[in-house]
Design a protein around this motif. Structure first.
Motif, PDB file in Angstrom:
ATOM      1  N   ASN A   1      -5.116  12.827   3.918  1.00 58.04           N
ATOM      2  CA  ASN A   1      -4.451  11.536   4.067  1.00 58.04           C
ATOM      3  C   ASN A   1      -5.449  10.396   3.829  1.00 58.04           C
ATOM      4  OD1 ASN A   1      -2.092   9.914   4.871  1.00 58.04           O
ATOM      5  ND2 ASN A   1      -3.292   9.416   6.685  1.00 58.04           N
TER       6      ASN A   1
ATOM      7  N   ASN B   1      -5.401   7.859   0.501  1.00 58.57           N
ATOM      8  CA  ASN B   1      -5.266   6.428   0.752  1.00 58.57           C
ATOM      9  C   ASN B   1      -6.491   5.661   0.261  1.00 58.57           C
ATOM     10  OD1 ASN B   1      -2.700   5.643   2.046  1.00 58.57           O
ATOM     11  ND2 ASN B   1      -3.264   7.161   3.563  1.00 58.57           N
TER      12      ASN B   1
ATOM     13  N   GLU C   1       1.474   3.467   2.358  1.00 59.00           N
ATOM     14  CA  GLU C   1       0.807   4.614   2.965  1.00 59.00           C
ATOM     15  C   GLU C   1       1.804   5.662   3.460  1.00 59.00           C
ATOM     16  OE1 GLU C   1      -1.823   3.255   6.005  1.00 59.00           O
ATOM     17  OE2 GLU C   1      -2.949   1.938   4.666  1.00 59.00           O
TER      18      GLU C   1
ATOM     19  N   LYS D   1       0.819  -1.224   0.000  1.00 60.54           N
ATOM     20  CA  LYS D   1       0.000   0.000   0.000  1.00 60.54           C
ATOM     21  C   LYS D   1       0.849   1.269   0.000  1.00 60.54           C
ATOM     22  CE  LYS D   1      -1.859  -1.530   3.621  1.00 60.54           C
ATOM     23  NZ  LYS D   1      -2.538  -1.799   4.873  1.00 60.54           N
TER      24      LYS D   1
ATOM     25  N   VAL E   1       2.211   8.669   1.234  1.00 58.91           N
ATOM     26  CA  VAL E   1       1.150   9.676   1.320  1.00 58.91           C
ATOM     27  C   VAL E   1       1.399  10.595   2.511  1.00 58.91           C
ATOM     28  CG1 VAL E   1      -1.328  10.048   1.656  1.00 58.91           C
ATOM     29  CG2 VAL E   1      -0.538   8.166   0.200  1.00 58.91           C
TER      30      VAL E   1
END
Length: 425
Positions: A409, A413, A83, A81, A86
């Protein structure tokens, strides 16, 4: 360290990462070193651009703080992912002096896809690809301790990495023995020499990089974000009200920012006020000052470390109602007092202390028990409304930034999740 140069921000960041997760020790600086040697002979980038790319390499994983995020960084699964990209992008965009480069942090893993509603130029995408190449080389060779890098690069030639970037690295490695120097540890002297001779930052830029790094930990939840914000702005406003010398105000500003940097070693999830209360107890009762001192040693002027040291001792005395048996500077008292008020102010459940009369009854009692001269406390009480108005104004901006950042955020995501589901990643 000279009066003009109170700290080495690169060293602070490197030392902090060593306490974050043992797997990331020296990862950022090795990536920066690889980029530094690759860029050494090119005229395509200016010296300022090379400095910026060096710093981007150092901070490319700044969005990673939780264990699962670090697991993703170390994975060779390109469908993770990511994350942390981000969160790192938002930190750079909101706080760093390199906000124009924030999109590079966002795309530094998925360089060949553009599914976010964030435009990226070819110029920035090329830098993102360079950082990703250096990142994967370091993880392959030094974190995973894999062998046969050539086969790995050839396998992903034209897919993950551009052929020209691979040749660029191979030529630089042949000339500068990049991997050999990393294996032997010789790279660290070159890394230090570069940071001392080529990294030039203003006080404002240093301040903003510190905010970026500190908020990489604090902006995980509302409580810790506001705790730091209140303390930093309150100490600055109180120092100005006391008309302390500009050198003292400057030292106080940095000491307040760095005061709790040792919290990088604490793995703590805060979702409510009870969690926050336990977090504060771990922060102060199981003192993180030793970690803070380790991070700041040889990277920060001793006067700042002294202010932080004395402020910790003052806070400990107030918490335990101990008589003060040591001398301390006004700067240390300003920082300690600011953090004490911040601890109280952030805990919404303790609304009685929001009234200044109740707050000062509490503080006066602490000063009396610990036998501390109350000159600074009286000045704070006299100008409290004006100081708090300024502090609240600054903290309202930080709070709004926090809320906007968390919303963005989640949004970015969600887009990433939908993209992964659409393409079965």
């Amino acid at each position: 360290m000279s009066e003009q140069n109170l700290m080495n921000i690169v060293d602070i960041i490197c030392h902090s990462f060593r306490h974050l997760d043992s797997r990331l020790i020296n990862h950022g600086e090795r990536v920066s070193y690889i980029l530094m040697k690759m860029l050494a002979d090119t005229n395509y980038y200016t010296s300022k651009e090379k400095q910026n790319i060096f710093i981007l390499g150092l901070l490319h994983d700044i969005g990673a703080y939780k264990e699962d995020e670090i697991d993703e960084i170390l994975s060779f699964d390109i469908n993770d992912k990511m994350e942390h990209s981000v969160f790192g992008y938002l930190l750079f965009q909101k706080f760093s002096p390199l906000s124009d480069y924030a999109d590079i942090i966002l795309y530094h893993h998925r360089c060949n896809a553009q599914y976010y509603p964030v435009p990226i130029s070819s110029y920035h995408r090329d830098i993102a690809r360079l950082i990703y190449l250096a990142d994967r080389i370091d993880i392959f060779c030094f974190l995973k301790k894999e062998e046969n890098l050539e086969a790995y690069l050839e396998k992903h030639n034209g897919s993950l990495f551009s052929p020209s970037d691979i040749r660029w690295f191979q030529n630089a490695d042949k000339k500068y023995h990049i991997l050999e120097h990393i294996y032997s540890g010789e790279y660290q002297a070159e890394f230090t020499e570069y940071t001392q001779n080529y990294i030039t930052l203003t006080d404002s830029q240093i301040h903003n990089f510190l905010m970026t790094f500190i908020f990489s930990m604090d902006f995980r939840n509302e409580y810790t974000a506001m705790h730091t914000s209140y303390a930093v702005h309150l100490s600055e406003n109180l120092a100005n009200t006391l008309n302390l010398p500009s050198t003292s105000c400057r030292a106080i500003q940095f000491a307040a920012l760095l005061h709790n940097i040792g919290k990088v070693s604490i793995s703590f999830k805060v979702t409510n006020i009870e969690d926050y209360d336990r977090y504060l107890k771990e922060l102060y009762q199981n003192s993180t000052f030793d970690i803070t001192k380790s991070i700041l040693s040889n990277a920060v002027d001793e006067k700042i470390i002294k202010i932080i040291d004395e402020s910790f001792l003052l806070l400990e005395s107030w918490i335990k109602n101990k008589t003060i048996s040591f001398t301390f500077t006004p700067a240390a008292e300003v920082v300690a007092l600011s953090y004490l008020i911040s601890n109280i102010w952030t805990q919404d459940w303790n609304t009685s202390y929001r009234k200044s009369s109740k707050l000062f009854e509490f503080l006066e009692e602490k000063y009396r028990i610990c036998q501390i001269d109350d000159t600074i406390l009286l000045a704070l009480e006299k100008h409290f409304q004006k100081i708090m108005e300024k502090t609240k104004a600054s903290c309202t901006y930080v709070y709004n930034t926090y809320q906007n950042m968390m919303e963005e955020n989640r949004y970015l995501n969600t887009i990433l999740l939908h993209y992964n589901n659409k393409y079965n990643l």
